[in-house]
Design an enzyme around this catalytic site. Structure first.
Site, PDB file in Angstrom:
ATOM      1  N   ASP A   9       0.863  -1.179   0.000  1.00  0.00           N
ATOM      2  CA  ASP A   9       0.000   0.000   0.000  1.00  0.00           C
ATOM      3  C   ASP A   9       0.905   1.236   0.000  1.00  0.00           C
ATOM      4  OD1 ASP A   9      -2.316   1.503   0.057  1.00  0.00           O
ATOM      5  OD2 ASP A   9      -3.110   0.628   1.898  1.00  0.00           O
ATOM      6  N   GLU A  11      -0.060   4.507   1.887  1.00  0.00           N
ATOM      7  CA  GLU A  11      -0.230   5.486   2.974  1.00  0.00           C
ATOM      8  C   GLU A  11       0.819   5.339   4.070  1.00  0.00           C
ATOM      9  OE1 GLU A  11      -2.666   3.797   1.559  1.00  0.00           O
ATOM     10  OE2 GLU A  11      -4.334   5.151   1.097  1.00  0.00           O
ATOM     11  N   HIS A  61      -2.915  -0.353  -3.664  1.00  0.00           N
ATOM     12  CA  HIS A  61      -3.458   0.979  -3.371  1.00  0.00           C
ATOM     13  C   HIS A  61      -4.307   1.526  -4.521  1.00  0.00           C
ATOM     14  CE1 HIS A  61      -3.834   5.073  -1.977  1.00  0.00           C
ATOM     15  NE2 HIS A  61      -3.379   5.493  -3.152  1.00  0.00           N
ATOM     16  N   HIS A 105      -1.531   1.168   6.767  1.00  0.00           N
ATOM     17  CA  HIS A 105      -2.026   2.258   7.625  1.00  0.00           C
ATOM     18  C   HIS A 105      -3.064   1.704   8.588  1.00  0.00           C
ATOM     19  CE1 HIS A 105      -5.663   2.101   5.209  1.00  0.00           C
ATOM     20  NE2 HIS A 105      -4.851   1.941   4.177  1.00  0.00           N
ATOM     21  N   HIS A 116      -7.863   4.937   7.420  1.00  0.00           N
ATOM     22  CA  HIS A 116      -9.154   4.664   6.786  1.00  0.00           C
ATOM     23  C   HIS A 116      -9.289   3.156   6.651  1.00  0.00           C
ATOM     24  CE1 HIS A 116      -6.425   4.510   3.304  1.00  0.00           C
ATOM     25  NE2 HIS A 116      -7.301   3.662   2.769  1.00  0.00           N
ATOM     26  N   GLU A 135      -7.742  -2.707   7.617  1.00  0.00           N
ATOM     27  CA  GLU A 135      -7.199  -3.419   6.458  1.00  0.00           C
ATOM     28  C   GLU A 135      -6.158  -4.455   6.891  1.00  0.00           C
ATOM     29  OE1 GLU A 135      -5.957  -0.668   3.376  1.00  0.00           O
ATOM     30  OE2 GLU A 135      -7.795   0.495   3.617  1.00  0.00           O
TER      31      GLU A 135
HETATM   32 ZN   LIG Z   1      -3.929   2.738   0.117  1.00  0.00          ZN
END
Ligand SMILES: [Zn+2]
Length: 273
Positions: A9, A11, A61, A105, A116, A135
């Site tokens: 990802d 972030e 992502h 994240h 998020h 996640e």
């Molecule tokens: Zn992401």
């Protein structure tokens, strides 16, 4: 014949704090993609140093077209594009010896830079059997479903803490310290990449220490949206039972089925609202 799966990802990459880094149209997106690719390469180098025979990286992502192909380590293979049924975990299977989550994240509702859960404009919270699942947890559950342990996660300190809640023995590489949702104190890219390579080597040198995250069914899943309009839209999915104006619940015995329903609810809410 060590086989390693990497879910990457953006972030949680050092240097990334803002939508301008993470969004396709963001002014600094190309720079963030470069940093992401470099962190992925640092991990790949660590894995090859441990004798890995096969490495697959899944771009996890947004559009899932972030990794810069020309710069990816020449001996690794990578998965890009969307949609993919297992999304951030596409490509995982039981022949992998370990999974690594890079640039992750924390979940919506927790602290952590750019926190998020899958869709920042739709999801307030996802709970499975009374546990808040971001996640990390959902993807670790998918990895566990295939019997593959997650051995390392990289990102901010809150991401590391969230990982420890589910997998106390997991290795972590904290490449930045969250100050708030849009600010952080980072390692330099070079130091972050060195840390990731070292932690990859530590984790893969001690594989017998790690266990897959085994999620035990039946699963009672509760999906809470940001507002009632999103729930109204997602209500067309027959399995969605209304708990309150912003929450649906459903039950299933299979973790992958739970994940597919969660993603279906998010997709419908996100597209019809
Ligand atoms: Zn992401």
């Amino acid at each position: 014949m060590l086989k390693i799966f990497i879910s990457a990802d953006i972030e949680g990459v050092a240097g990334v704090v803002h939508r301008e880094h993470t969004a396709r149209d963001g002014k600094e997106h190309d720079r963030a993609r470069m940093l992401m690719t470099q962190e992925v390469n640092a991990c790949i180098e660590g894995a090859f140093a441990c004798g890995a025979a096969e490495i697959a990286v899944n771009d996890s992502h947004g559009t899932m077209r972030n990794l810069i192909p020309e710069l990816i380590h020449p001996k690794a293979e990578y998965i890009t594009g969307s949609p993919k049924m297992l999304a951030m975990m596409e490509g995982i299977h039981s022949e992998f010896d370990a999974a690594i989550f890079l640039g992750y994240h924390s979940r919506m509702g927790n602290e952590g830079v750019l926190n998020h859960t899958f869709h920042g404009g739709v999801i307030q919270n996802i709970r499975i059997n009374q546990r808040d699942m971001g996640e990390f947890a959902l993807n670790a559950g998918i990895s566990g479903y295939f019997g593959v342990p997650v051995v390392l996660v990289t990102g901010c300190q809150h991401t590391a803490n969230e990982a420890h809640e589910f997998l106390p023995g997991i290795e972590t590489a904290i490449v930045k310290r969250t100050i708030n949702r849009q600010s952080a104190r980072h390692l330099s890219p070079q130091s972050a990449q060195t840390l990731i390579k070292e932690k990859t080597i530590t984790a893969l040198s001690n594989l017998s220490n790690f266990q897959p995250l085994l999620m035990k069914g039946p699963f009672l899943v509760e999906v809470t949206y940001l507002h009632s309009g999103l729930a109204d839209a997602a209500a067309i999915l027959p399995i969605a039972e209304k708990v309150n104006p912003i929450t649906h619940r459903f039950q299933t015995d299979d973790f992958i089925t739970a994940f597919r329903y969660i993603r279906s609810l998010i997709a419908i809410a996100g597209s019809l609202s």
